[in-house]
Enzyme design. Structure first.
Site, short mmCIF file in Angstrom:
data_model
loop_
_atom_site.label_atom_id
_atom_site.label_comp_id
_atom_site.label_asym_id
_atom_site.label_seq_id
_atom_site.Cartn_x
_atom_site.Cartn_y
_atom_site.Cartn_z
N GLY A 1 -40.82 -19.79 -42.69
CA GLY A 1 -41.68 -19.70 -43.86
C GLY A 1 -43.15 -19.51 -43.53
N ASP B 1 -44.55 -17.79 -41.28
CA ASP B 1 -44.89 -16.42 -40.89
C ASP B 1 -44.75 -15.42 -42.04
OD1 ASP B 1 -45.39 -17.27 -38.34
OD2 ASP B 1 -43.41 -16.73 -37.57
N THR B 2 -43.64 -15.47 -42.79
CA THR B 2 -43.30 -14.33 -43.66
C THR B 2 -42.94 -14.70 -45.10
OG1 THR B 2 -40.93 -14.40 -43.07
CG2 THR B 2 -42.39 -13.08 -41.66
N ARG B 3 -43.01 -15.98 -45.45
CA ARG B 3 -42.54 -16.37 -46.79
C ARG B 3 -43.29 -15.63 -47.90
NH1 ARG B 3 -39.84 -20.73 -48.31
NH2 ARG B 3 -40.35 -21.91 -46.42
N GLY C 1 -34.82 -32.28 -52.14
CA GLY C 1 -34.16 -33.47 -51.65
C GLY C 1 -32.92 -33.19 -50.82
N GLU D 1 -29.97 -23.04 -38.38
CA GLU D 1 -29.38 -21.99 -39.21
C GLU D 1 -28.79 -20.89 -38.34
OE1 GLU D 1 -32.48 -22.32 -43.01
OE2 GLU D 1 -32.41 -20.52 -41.78
#
Length: 907
Positions: free
Chosen positions: A32, A34-36, A64, A97
């Site tokens: 996030g 870098d490129t969000r 949450g 991930e």
């Protein structure tokens, strides 16, 4: 071209694709920091706009939730797109991930698409530069669990080795477009087959439509109409084709259920949907929307699906002309009304019902789900399959309804269906009926209740006699897929549509039979006629089936008096003289327009009032002597064939509008009143087989006459004089009459196409030039013709298709007798026992009869053998063709329509 990873084709099957469904098309993994807010945000919205359902943590991850929720999303995604950036290796969540994504790739064949954003793929693979530094920091952080870092290193090495997109120094907008296009291609190439796995019989239909779409050059704009009755699967087919090919278009849009959407949301909302991926402007009215479509899509390659279109105005403001869109555009329209598909580049795909195997497979799939079906249910299953007539909607509805029900419930359900159609099925089918105007509904209900399976010509005659307009009405029903015309020229309705029509009539008065508009059930008719329970709402009564095992109907003397609206009475399915018990003083209502009554038991029509309304009478094998007592001024059609009590006809001046007179095989008929020749609207006269007929009108002045049949009238010695205005007469049969001379007025019949003089010794035939007539069929069998009495100009009849010269006395026919008959297909010279040789035969002959030509020279045998070989080579494998009953109809290019070549050689 679909994007591929690791050398695998997008069409490669795997366990995931064939056995699992998924929640998301794409799982988007990114750092996030870098490129969000830039590249990943643009990519995400491009996915959404392109119809690709994408998981993005800041959108789809509930607050949450922990990493386990992400793992579940990865598992439920069809593929994964990883944006590998400078800080990707610093994020533990990203690495977790990545590890889980690669785990599913290895276990389930999941596709992974890496994008290297401002990093060198080699640096990711070899863990150099920023990637190496990030991993070194993680090793210090996880000194106590170095195994975890080793797994991350391997994962990064693996992902760096995959083919992907290098985003360095690339325009981001163009790169996003390429990535979305490739991902869409991959998903589209795989997704439809997952749907196909759950459907029956769809694959071949998808292939058929794809072939139509691909049959034109890429720069052509093509419209394909998927047409068929309600519930036949048009929408399902269109959706799968759309999902499969949409990735090949710059703009693609599927507008579902146009008919309902227009009513609920309006036309403007559909125009906005079509333009949603191009402009964000709101559209003020449909005219602005039409202009914007033409402006913004003119140079775009567009795939547009308009589902369930039922009105041309829906097309006019969405896709009136394919030229509104760019080259290579494709428009798919699903509709029940084929008349809407009138585009210049239109192709039609007629959606057919399922065959028996497909029907059984779909029904069992819905009735038993994944359970093995019980053999005890097989007979009932077959009954339900037969009931549905191959309609997918009905198979699904009934199969699902019967799931987990007991055998006794199946039996009851089947009994109910035989009386009343399922409401869910009927509701879909009734949509087409509701779209008809009042007269079209009348024609539909008449055909559903009475005329299913009848010849179109006969139905048209009857409905015209009821003052309806069946020519256009039947055409509309065919266009709306409520009716089909077979190759045999019969009109047929799907069983469920017929049941729908009959149920509509039943619902007019569920409890009181006599208040319905149409009666066709024997039990209902018996109740009404015996108990005098008819009302003014009854328009038609028909007994058409054989009821030999039923009790007769004791008709009440006043049974028809209340039926002040009845127009149609068909009693053609039982021995009326013995099964229909008529009382003394029985009267038919004066409102009747059409009466079909075989074996009519009276000598005259027992009518309550004058025959002012009667238009159409058909009474084969009747006892009638008088055609009418009063003047039936509206009468147009009379058919009293095989009636043995008719000796002479009455004066016809009281029926000035008569068009069809058929007294075929009325063997005791002696005289036809001369007034018949004065009728100006007469089209057809059939007196064939009237063996004792002697007296005909002296002159025919009926310029509308098309057909005159006097065949087998052995006592007729002279033809009437033909008026000079009778060029419409195209069919004349005087075969096996006692006529020996043709009247001089014969040569005024310049429209004659079918002429039969077989069995007549016409002494002046050679005085007439037949070449002035457009003859297609000429029958001169047994006319005593010899070498010197061949009709003048026979060899110049360029339109002739069939010629019968059998049973004549030819010895040598002129060499060029047939060679110029360029369209002749059928030639019979059978039983010409003096014929010694064949002349040169026509070039396109396909059937020749020379049987019992006992004097034929052997050399002709060789000619025939050559002809057999020639014909067998030229016409082998042609499709079969059934000639219409309209014998005076011209047939162009007949040889290509026949499958069998019949040559009868020597006995």
């Amino acid at each position: 071209m679909a994007y591929s990873v690791g050398g695998e084709s997008p069409s490669t099957s795997n366990t995931f694709n064939s056995t699992r469904s998924w929640e998301y098309d794409v799982f988007l993994s990114f750092a996030g920091k870098d490129t969000r807010l830039n590249f990943t945000d643009h990519l995400y919205h491009a996915f959404i706009k392109g119809g690709i359902k994408c998981f993005k943590d800041d959108v789809d991850l509930p607050k949450g939730e922990d990493i386990e929720y992400l793992f579940q999303a990865i598992e439920e995604s069809f593929c994964a797109v990883l944006v590998i950036s400078q800080n990707y290796a610093k994020s533990i969540w990203c690495l977790e991930e990545l590890q889980k994504i690669l785990e599913f790739q290895n276990a389930l064949g999941r596709k992974v698409f890496p994008i290297f954003h401002n990093v060198n793929p080699a640096d990711v693979r070899d863990q150099r530069e920023s990637v190496g530094k990030a991993l070194a920091e993680l090793e210090q952080k996880f000194k106590g669990d170095i195994t975890k870092v080793k797994e991350w290193r391997k994962a990064l090495s693996d992902i760096g080795s995959l083919s992907g997109w290098d985003a360095r120094n690339k325009p981001e907008a163009e790169l996003v477009k390429v990535i979305v296009g490739n991902i869409s291609t991959y998903i589209s190439a795989t997704v439809p087959y997952c749907y196909v796995d759950n459907l029956v019989g769809i694959e071949s239909r998808v292939c058929d439509v794809e072939k139509i779409l691909e049959s034109e050059l890429d720069n052509k704009r093509v419209v394909v109409g998927i047409w068929g009755m309600g519930g036949v699967g048009k929408t399902t087919l269109a959706r799968i084709v759309y999902q499969k090919i949409s990735c090949n278009f710059q703009v693609h849009c599927f507008i579902a259920n146009v008919r309902d959407t227009l009513q609920k949301e309006g036309l403007v909302s559909m125009q906005e949907k079509l333009l949603s991926g191009i402009v964000s402007n709101k559209i003020s009215d449909r005219y602005q929307g039409e202009g914007m479509i033409r402006k913004y899509l003119k140079y775009k390659k567009v795939l547009l699906v308009l589902d369930d279109v039922d009105n041309k105005c829906q097309l006019d403001n969405l896709a009136e002309n394919p030229n509104w869109f760019g080259e290579g555009s494709r428009i798919l329209i699903t509709t029940r009304d084929s008349s809407l598909l009138a585009f210049q580049e239109q192709r039609m795909y007629a959606m057919k019902t399922m065959n028996k195997n497909e029907s059984r497979q779909l029904f069992l799939k819905k009735a038993f789900k994944d359970d093995c079906h019980d053999e005890d249910y097989l007979d009932l299953s077959n009954s339900f399959v037969e009931y549905t007539g191959g309609l997918p909607l009905a198979l699904k509805v009934l199969g699902s309804y019967l799931h987990k029900r007991k055998r006794a419930e199946w039996r009851e359900a089947l009994d109910i269906l035989k009386q009343f159609p399922d409401s869910n099925i009927a509701q879909v089918l009734k949509i087409s009926y509701d779209g008809l105007n009042a007269e079209e509904k009348t024609i539909f209900l008449d055909i559903a209740c009475f005329f299913n399976g009848w010849l179109r010509k006969e139905v048209t005659q009857i409905l015209k006699s009821c003052h309806l307009h069946p020519t256009i009405g039947i055409k509309v029903l065919i266009e709306k897929a409520l009716l089909v015309e077979t190759k045999c020229c019969t009109l047929e309705m799907h069983d469920l549509i017929e049941k729908l029509g009959r149920d509509i009539v039943h619902q007019e008065s569920p409890e009181v039979v006599g208040k319905r508009s149409r009666l066709w059930n024997f039990k209902d008719i018996k109740e009404v006629l015996e108990n005098n329970k008819g009302y003014q709402t009854i328009q038609a009564i028909a007994i058409q089936d054989n009821y030999e095992n039923q009790d007769g109907i004791k008709v009440h003397p006043e049974a028809f008096l209340k039926m002040s609206s009845i127009r149609l009475l068909l009693l053609k399915g039982m021995k009326i003289d013995s099964r229909l018990l008529l009382p003394r003083g029985f009267k038919l209502p004066g409102t009747l327009k059409v009466v079909h009554w075989p074996s009519f038991p009276f000598e005259a029509l027992p009518l309550e009032t004058a025959l002012n309304e009667l238009v159409h009478v058909k009474m084969h094998d009747s006892r009638i002597k008088q055609l009418w007592n009063l003047q039936p001024t509206k009468m147009k059609f009379i058919d009293l064939s095989y009636s043995k009590s008719i000796i002479e006809t009455p004066d016809f001046l009281g029926v000035p509008h008569l068009e069809h007179l058929c007294l075929r095989s009325c063997i005791f008929l002696v005289k036809v009143h001369p007034s018949l020749g004065e009728l100006k609207e007469l089209v057809e006269v059939d007196l064939h087989g009237c063996l004792n007929l002697e007296i005909l009108p002296w002159e025919l002045k009926t310029n509308s006459l098309v057909k005159l049949d006097l065949g087998e009238c052995g006592k007729v010695e002279a033809l009437p004089k033909f008026d000079r205005g009778m060029e419409k007469l195209s069919y004349l049969d005087v075969s096996r009459t006692a006529i020996t001379r043709l009247p001089e007025s014969f040569e005024s019949l310049t429209g004659l196409r079918h002429l039969s003089l077989s069995g007549c010794k016409i002494c002046n035939l050679d005085k007439f030039s037949l070449k002035v007539m457009p003859l297609t069929k000429l029958y001169l069998s047994g006319c005593g013709l010899n070498d010197g009495s061949i009709p003048d100009g026979l060899g110049n009849l360029s339109s002739l298709i069939a010629l019968d010269l059998s049973h004549n006395d030819f010895v040598n026919l002129p060499t060029s007798c047939f060679s110029s008959l360029s369209r002749l297909r059928f030639l019979s010279l059978g039983f010409c026992q003096k014929l010694e040789s064949l002349p040169r035969l026509p070039p396109k002959l396909i059937r020749l009869n020379v049987s019992h030509c006992d004097s034929m020279e052997p050399s002709s045998d060789r000619q025939l053998c050559h002809l057999v070989a020639l014909l067998d080579h030229e016409y082998r494998g042609q499709t079969e063709y059934v000639i219409s009953n309209e014998e005076y109809e011209e047939y162009d290019d007949a040889p290509s329509m026949f499958k069998h070549i019949e040559l009868e050689l020597f006995p």
